[in-house]
Write an enzyme that holds these catalytic residues in place. Structure first.
Site, PDB file in Angstrom:
ATOM      1  N   LYS A   1       9.281   3.962 -10.518  1.00  0.00           N
ATOM      2  CA  LYS A   1       9.673   2.684 -11.131  1.00  0.00           C
ATOM      3  C   LYS A   1      10.696   2.877 -12.246  1.00  0.00           C
ATOM      4  O   LYS A   1      11.567   2.043 -12.438  1.00  0.00           O
ATOM      5  CB  LYS A   1       8.439   1.927 -11.645  1.00  0.00           C
ATOM      6  CG  LYS A   1       7.533   1.482 -10.509  1.00  0.00           C
ATOM      7  CD  LYS A   1       6.724   0.245 -10.827  1.00  0.00           C
ATOM      8  CE  LYS A   1       6.029  -0.250  -9.562  1.00  0.00           C
ATOM      9  NZ  LYS A   1       5.113  -1.347  -9.765  1.00  0.00           N
TER      10      LYS A   1
ATOM     11  N   LYS B   1       4.908  -6.663  -1.816  1.00  0.00           N
ATOM     12  CA  LYS B   1       5.208  -7.930  -2.494  1.00  0.00           C
ATOM     13  C   LYS B   1       6.647  -8.002  -2.939  1.00  0.00           C
ATOM     14  O   LYS B   1       7.256  -9.048  -2.980  1.00  0.00           O
ATOM     15  CB  LYS B   1       4.364  -8.000  -3.776  1.00  0.00           C
ATOM     16  CG  LYS B   1       2.973  -8.475  -3.601  1.00  0.00           C
ATOM     17  CD  LYS B   1       2.396  -8.727  -4.980  1.00  0.00           C
ATOM     18  CE  LYS B   1       1.255  -7.806  -5.283  1.00  0.00           C
ATOM     19  NZ  LYS B   1       0.858  -7.683  -6.639  1.00  0.00           N
TER      20      LYS B   1
ATOM     21  N   LYS C   1       6.141   0.491   3.444  1.00  0.00           N
ATOM     22  CA  LYS C   1       4.932  -0.285   3.154  1.00  0.00           C
ATOM     23  C   LYS C   1       5.262  -1.790   3.077  1.00  0.00           C
ATOM     24  O   LYS C   1       6.314  -2.146   2.552  1.00  0.00           O
ATOM     25  CB  LYS C   1       4.403   0.201   1.801  1.00  0.00           C
ATOM     26  CG  LYS C   1       3.173  -0.499   1.298  1.00  0.00           C
ATOM     27  CD  LYS C   1       2.726   0.085  -0.033  1.00  0.00           C
ATOM     28  CE  LYS C   1       3.126  -0.832  -1.167  1.00  0.00           C
ATOM     29  NZ  LYS C   1       2.290  -0.708  -2.358  1.00  0.00           N
TER      30      LYS C   1
HETATM   31  P1  ATP Z   1       4.604  -3.978  -5.305  1.00  0.00           P
HETATM   32  O1  ATP Z   1       5.422  -4.470  -4.174  1.00  0.00           O
HETATM   33  O2  ATP Z   1       4.984  -4.610  -6.623  1.00  0.00           O
HETATM   34  O3  ATP Z   1       4.494  -2.479  -5.358  1.00  0.00           O
HETATM   35  P2  ATP Z   1       2.132  -4.207  -3.938  1.00  0.00           P
HETATM   36  O4  ATP Z   1       2.300  -5.177  -2.801  1.00  0.00           O
HETATM   37  O5  ATP Z   1       2.113  -2.777  -3.625  1.00  0.00           O
HETATM   38  O6  ATP Z   1       3.164  -4.540  -5.085  1.00  0.00           O
HETATM   39  P3  ATP Z   1      -0.061  -3.996  -5.819  1.00  0.00           P
HETATM   40  O7  ATP Z   1      -0.416  -5.095  -6.765  1.00  0.00           O
HETATM   41  O8  ATP Z   1       0.581  -2.776  -6.370  1.00  0.00           O
HETATM   42  O9  ATP Z   1       0.802  -4.632  -4.654  1.00  0.00           O
HETATM   43  O10 ATP Z   1      -1.327  -3.541  -5.010  1.00  0.00           O
HETATM   44  C1  ATP Z   1      -2.517  -4.240  -4.969  1.00  0.00           C
HETATM   45  C2  ATP Z   1      -3.458  -3.562  -4.009  1.00  0.00           C
HETATM   46  O11 ATP Z   1      -3.042  -3.799  -2.664  1.00  0.00           O
HETATM   47  C3  ATP Z   1      -3.571  -2.046  -4.177  1.00  0.00           C
HETATM   48  O12 ATP Z   1      -4.923  -1.652  -4.074  1.00  0.00           O
HETATM   49  C4  ATP Z   1      -2.768  -1.511  -3.028  1.00  0.00           C
HETATM   50  O13 ATP Z   1      -3.207  -0.250  -2.609  1.00  0.00           O
HETATM   51  C5  ATP Z   1      -2.970  -2.572  -1.954  1.00  0.00           C
HETATM   52  N1  ATP Z   1      -1.818  -2.662  -1.045  1.00  0.00           N
HETATM   53  C6  ATP Z   1      -0.574  -3.046  -1.401  1.00  0.00           C
HETATM   54  N2  ATP Z   1       0.254  -3.032  -0.336  1.00  0.00           N
HETATM   55  C7  ATP Z   1      -0.482  -2.614   0.724  1.00  0.00           C
HETATM   56  C8  ATP Z   1      -0.204  -2.395   2.113  1.00  0.00           C
HETATM   57  N3  ATP Z   1       1.004  -2.589   2.608  1.00  0.00           N
HETATM   58  N4  ATP Z   1      -1.193  -1.964   2.916  1.00  0.00           N
HETATM   59  C9  ATP Z   1      -2.426  -1.760   2.414  1.00  0.00           C
HETATM   60  N5  ATP Z   1      -2.765  -1.955   1.127  1.00  0.00           N
HETATM   61  C10 ATP Z   1      -1.818  -2.366   0.273  1.00  0.00           C
END
Ligand code: ATP
Ligand code: LTN
Length: 327
Positions: free
Chosen positions: A111, A196, A193
């Site tokens: 980041k 969000k 992945k």
């Molecule tokens: P960002 O895009 O800002 O990195 P993010 O979508 O990864 O956000 P987080 O708030 O960091 O979301 O993660 C929240 C939870 O969701 C964490 O426990 C993370 O492991 C899970 N998670 C996020 N994306 C995935 C995915 N694609 N598949 C499975 N689990 C996920």
């Protein structure tokens, strides 16, 4: 009963990846564990946020937890910033965390590379997470693979403090990482992945997407030219991702999904995946719409704040005494 805690950041719109990887798992765990689930709003401000959007996302995430099946009778649900001990204890933990250890955190390295003027909070982020975990004497911390290193840091900090003051102040928590297939990938680029913060929304299913949008995104998901519904993440990442989604949402094994669709073409399979996603998300959206303005949420959050503040105060006060911070 063993105790668990997890949090999600109220940043952006919650995705199907967040649902499968985090929220759905918590719904399953609530039957087996004493569960704490919170909105990590103080973690969210480690990067710039718009105040109005942040405010709206906090309550919206709580309503989503409930709509997804997080049961307030089986979970303690709260907002991190409403419990003052998280930040207070984080300061003491920071003073026991070697500077260099935080610089080794992969999330920080990723980041901070993307931003020129990142905040100090981005650097100390994992210590606040350690505080979230250690305040509650939890046994396990359900998270994705990406957060494992942070849970390990929490363990290191806890062990170090217990050793230094020769007292078992903290329980040593373990990460609870989801099984293979619980990581959901982007529909357009299935090597990334589903996230969000993705730049292209076509590859991401948001929990609030309407039926037409969900179907369109799944029907145009990237696949391959082989026309076989077989799980092979290295050679067929797109189809494997759709198999994972279907398997998770229907509580089936990957092998059972392969068998069910062995004679189907990709069009038919994608339609079944879309049906399954729609069947899961539309009822969640209906519940969400009823919940978002209900008074029940405030009551749940007041109770969550009060209960967690009592527990957290005890741990924080114990730590203060052990290190000599009292009059
Ligand atoms: P960002 O895009 O800002 O990195 P993010 O979508 O990864 O956000 P987080 O708030 O960091 O979301 O993660 C929240 C939870 O969701 C964490 O426990 C993370 O492991 C899970 N998670 C996020 N994306 C995935 C995915 N694609 N598949 C499975 N689990 C996920
Ligand atoms: N860093 C986590 C959110 C988070 C968390 C926690 C998870 C903050 N504190 C404590 C588990 C336990 C994330 O970004 N997913």
């Amino acid at each position: 009963m063993k105790r668990i805690i997890t949090g999600l950041q109220p940043t952006g719109c919650i995705t199907l990846g967040n649902y499968i990887g985090a929220i759905k798992r918590m719904v399953e765990y609530q039957e087996r564990y004493e569960s704490f689930i919170f909105v990590a709003d103080m973690h969210a401000i480690t990067v710039p946020q718009d105040p109005i959007m942040l405010h709206e996302s906090i309550k919206s995430l709580i309503a989503l937890y409930l709509a997804c099946g997080i049961d307030p009778k089986k979970n303690t649900i709260f907002i991190q910033s409403e419990n003052i001990y998280h930040a207070n204890m984080s300061w003491i933990l920071e003073c026991h965390t070697p500077y260099g250890e935080l610089g080794r955190m992969t999330q920080f390295k990723d980041k901070s590379k993307k931003k020129q003027n990142f905040s100090s909070g981005l650097y100390t982020y994992p210590v606040l997470m350690a505080s979230d975990i250690l305040l509650y004497d939890v046994d396990y911390v359900p998270t994705g693979q990406d957060q494992k290193q942070h849970v390990e840091l929490a363990r290191n900090i806890a062990e170090k403090i217990n050793k230094k003051y020769k007292e078992k102040i903290f329980k040593i928590p373990e990460p609870l990482i989801g099984k293979r297939g619980a990581k959901i990938y982007d529909l357009v680029d299935p090597t990334k992945k589903m996230s969000k913060s993705a730049l292209n929304p076509k590859g991401v299913i948001y929990l609030m997407d309407d039926e037409k949008t969900i179907r369109k995104k799944i029907m145009s998901a990237t696949t391959d030219s082989e026309m076989k519904v077989v799980f092979d993440p290295d050679n067929k990442p797109g189809i494997s991702n759709l198999i994972s989604i279907y398997a998770s949402l229907s509580n089936k094994t990957v092998a059972a999904v392969e068998k069910k669709f062995k004679d189907s073409n990709y069009g038919e399979f994608k339609k079944s995946v879309a049906d399954r996603v729609v069947k899961t998300l539309i009822p969640i959206q209906e519940k969400y719409k009823k919940l978002i303005n209900s008074k029940d949420i405030d009551k749940i959050l007041d109770e969550g704040r009060d209960r967690t503040s009592l527990i957290a105060y005890e741990k924080y006060d114990k730590l203060k005494h052990v290190i000599g911070l009292y009059r």
